[in-house]
Design a protein around this motif. Structure first.
Motif, PDB file in Angstrom:
ATOM      1  N   THR A 107      51.593  39.494  47.726  1.00 29.80           N
ATOM      2  CA  THR A 107      52.884  40.485  47.616  1.00 29.80           C
ATOM      3  C   THR A 107      52.617  41.303  49.265  1.00 29.80           C
ATOM      4  O   THR A 107      53.638  41.998  49.832  1.00 29.80           O
ATOM      5  N   GLY A 108      51.606  41.228  49.876  1.00 32.27           N
ATOM      6  CA  GLY A 108      51.107  41.671  51.427  1.00 32.27           C
ATOM      7  C   GLY A 108      50.948  42.894  51.234  1.00 32.27           C
ATOM      8  O   GLY A 108      50.778  42.973  52.000  1.00 32.27           O
ATOM      9  N   VAL A 109      50.313  43.330  50.211  1.00 36.63           N
ATOM     10  CA  VAL A 109      50.053  44.902  50.390  1.00 36.63           C
ATOM     11  C   VAL A 109      49.116  45.189  51.412  1.00 36.63           C
ATOM     12  O   VAL A 109      48.548  46.095  51.733  1.00 36.63           O
ATOM     13  N   TYR A 110      47.941  44.063  51.019  1.00 39.80           N
ATOM     14  CA  TYR A 110      46.553  44.434  51.542  1.00 39.80           C
ATOM     15  C   TYR A 110      46.111  42.740  51.587  1.00 39.80           C
ATOM     16  O   TYR A 110      46.112  41.756  50.883  1.00 39.80           O
ATOM     17  N   VAL A 111      45.382  42.607  53.212  1.00 38.30           N
ATOM     18  CA  VAL A 111      45.047  41.659  53.169  1.00 38.30           C
ATOM     19  C   VAL A 111      43.717  41.525  52.573  1.00 38.30           C
ATOM     20  O   VAL A 111      42.791  42.424  53.287  1.00 38.30           O
ATOM     21  N   VAL A 112      43.460  39.821  51.828  1.00 39.92           N
ATOM     22  CA  VAL A 112      42.240  40.157  51.166  1.00 39.92           C
ATOM     23  C   VAL A 112      41.527  40.059  52.280  1.00 39.92           C
ATOM     24  O   VAL A 112      41.309  38.438  52.161  1.00 39.92           O
ATOM     25  N   PRO A 113      39.956  40.111  52.524  1.00 41.08           N
ATOM     26  CA  PRO A 113      38.990  39.154  53.359  1.00 41.08           C
ATOM     27  C   PRO A 113      38.489  38.072  52.574  1.00 41.08           C
ATOM     28  O   PRO A 113      38.608  38.049  51.683  1.00 41.08           O
ATOM     29  N   GLU A 114      38.136  36.984  52.990  1.00 42.24           N
ATOM     30  CA  GLU A 114      37.801  35.723  53.032  1.00 42.24           C
ATOM     31  C   GLU A 114      36.445  36.229  51.738  1.00 42.24           C
ATOM     32  O   GLU A 114      36.327  35.349  50.902  1.00 42.24           O
ATOM     33  N   PHE A 115      35.782  36.926  52.326  1.00 46.50           N
ATOM     34  CA  PHE A 115      34.576  37.705  51.189  1.00 46.50           C
ATOM     35  C   PHE A 115      34.643  37.432  50.037  1.00 46.50           C
ATOM     36  O   PHE A 115      34.136  36.861  48.989  1.00 46.50           O
ATOM     37  N   TYR A 116      35.694  38.154  49.645  1.00 51.40           N
ATOM     38  CA  TYR A 116      36.359  38.944  48.228  1.00 51.40           C
ATOM     39  C   TYR A 116      37.466  37.328  47.809  1.00 51.40           C
ATOM     40  O   TYR A 116      36.704  37.246  46.304  1.00 51.40           O
ATOM     41  N   TRP A 117      37.839  36.288  48.630  1.00 53.78           N
ATOM     42  CA  TRP A 117      37.783  35.120  47.781  1.00 53.78           C
ATOM     43  C   TRP A 117      36.636  34.340  47.591  1.00 53.78           C
ATOM     44  O   TRP A 117      36.680  33.111  46.198  1.00 53.78           O
ATOM     45  N   GLY A 118      35.601  34.038  48.342  1.00 54.81           N
ATOM     46  CA  GLY A 118      34.262  33.369  48.155  1.00 54.81           C
ATOM     47  C   GLY A 118      34.111  34.542  46.966  1.00 54.81           C
ATOM     48  O   GLY A 118      33.625  33.405  45.965  1.00 54.81           O
ATOM     49  N   MET A 119      33.929  35.813  46.915  1.00 54.87           N
ATOM     50  CA  MET A 119      33.430  36.006  44.966  1.00 54.87           C
ATOM     51  C   MET A 119      34.124  36.139  44.245  1.00 54.87           C
ATOM     52  O   MET A 119      33.773  35.191  43.427  1.00 54.87           O
ATOM     53  N   VAL A 120      35.760  35.784  44.227  1.00 47.16           N
ATOM     54  CA  VAL A 120      35.903  34.810  42.986  1.00 47.16           C
ATOM     55  C   VAL A 120      35.703  34.022  43.033  1.00 47.16           C
ATOM     56  O   VAL A 120      35.495  33.503  42.133  1.00 47.16           O
ATOM     57  N   THR A 121      35.663  33.338  43.708  1.00 43.74           N
ATOM     58  CA  THR A 121      35.744  31.717  43.349  1.00 43.74           C
ATOM     59  C   THR A 121      34.347  31.295  43.253  1.00 43.74           C
ATOM     60  O   THR A 121      34.233  30.460  42.144  1.00 43.74           O
ATOM     61  N   THR A 122      33.310  32.000  43.753  1.00 42.42           N
ATOM     62  CA  THR A 122      31.718  32.011  42.808  1.00 42.42           C
ATOM     63  C   THR A 122      31.780  32.522  41.228  1.00 42.42           C
ATOM     64  O   THR A 122      31.047  31.844  40.567  1.00 42.42           O
ATOM     65  N   LEU A 123      32.571  33.517  41.030  1.00 44.65           N
ATOM     66  CA  LEU A 123      32.656  34.085  39.926  1.00 44.65           C
ATOM     67  C   LEU A 123      33.357  33.090  38.644  1.00 44.65           C
ATOM     68  O   LEU A 123      33.136  32.791  38.335  1.00 44.65           O
ATOM     69  N   ALA A 124      33.881  32.233  39.480  1.00 42.73           N
ATOM     70  CA  ALA A 124      35.001  31.486  38.871  1.00 42.73           C
ATOM     71  C   ALA A 124      34.003  29.900  37.801  1.00 42.73           C
ATOM     72  O   ALA A 124      33.389  29.164  37.241  1.00 42.73           O
ATOM     73  N   LEU A 125      33.360  29.463  39.465  1.00 45.83           N
ATOM     74  CA  LEU A 125      32.302  28.423  39.132  1.00 45.83           C
ATOM     75  C   LEU A 125      31.142  28.750  38.273  1.00 45.83           C
ATOM     76  O   LEU A 125      30.704  28.102  37.909  1.00 45.83           O
ATOM     77  N   VAL A 126      30.166  30.363  38.542  1.00 45.33           N
ATOM     78  CA  VAL A 126      29.745  30.650  37.487  1.00 45.33           C
ATOM     79  C   VAL A 126      30.189  30.123  35.751  1.00 45.33           C
ATOM     80  O   VAL A 126      29.371  29.779  34.799  1.00 45.33           O
TER      81      VAL A 126
END
Length: 142
Positions: A107-126
């Protein structure tokens, strides 16, 4: 002393050795890493990692060579329950964060920092690793 007393004494002795090896590896390794970073000496950093791994390896060798089972049923149950609790917390974090981060980005409401994408990806991998491990253990036990 009876047989049970000897087993408990031996178990405690080996656990103490294991914990000392691990603690020394972590503490001395961290000290060398910090010193290496502050003094800008690569050799200290490499030494810190080597000491850390030596502590971890020593822990494993002591546990493997122990003449008795180092953990009893109670400790195994506590560990299992704590692991289940931790995995449930991580699952909730993934369930809440993945769609939220996606919606905010799309939606472009907020530009999510790469750190959070890394966190979500890590949680998915776990989550995937846990799923595969559960599947594997279940197949081994049936």
């Amino acid at each position: 002393m009876n047989e049970t007393g000897n087993v408990l004494e031996t178990r405690q002795k080996y656990r103490s050795w294991m914990n000392s090896a691990m603690g020394a590896g972590i503490a001395l390794g961290a000290a060398l890493l910090i010193a290496g970073g502050l003094l800008e000496r690569d050799l200290l950093v490499v030494g810190g990692v080597a000491v850390y791994w030596l502590g971890i390896l020593s822990y494993g060798v002591i546990r493997w060579r122990a003449p008795v089972e180092v953990r009893d049923e109670r400790e195994a149950r506590i560990s299992r329950e704590a692991s289940e609790l931790a995995l449930n917390v991580l699952a909730i974090a993934l369930i809440l964060s993945a769609p939220t981060v996606t919606v905010l980005t799309v939606t472009g409401v907020y530009v999510v920092p790469e750190f959070y994408w890394g966190m979500v990806t890590t949680l998915a991998l776990v989550g995937m690793v846990v799923g595969v491990a559960n599947w594997y253990v279940e197949r081994q036990r049936s």
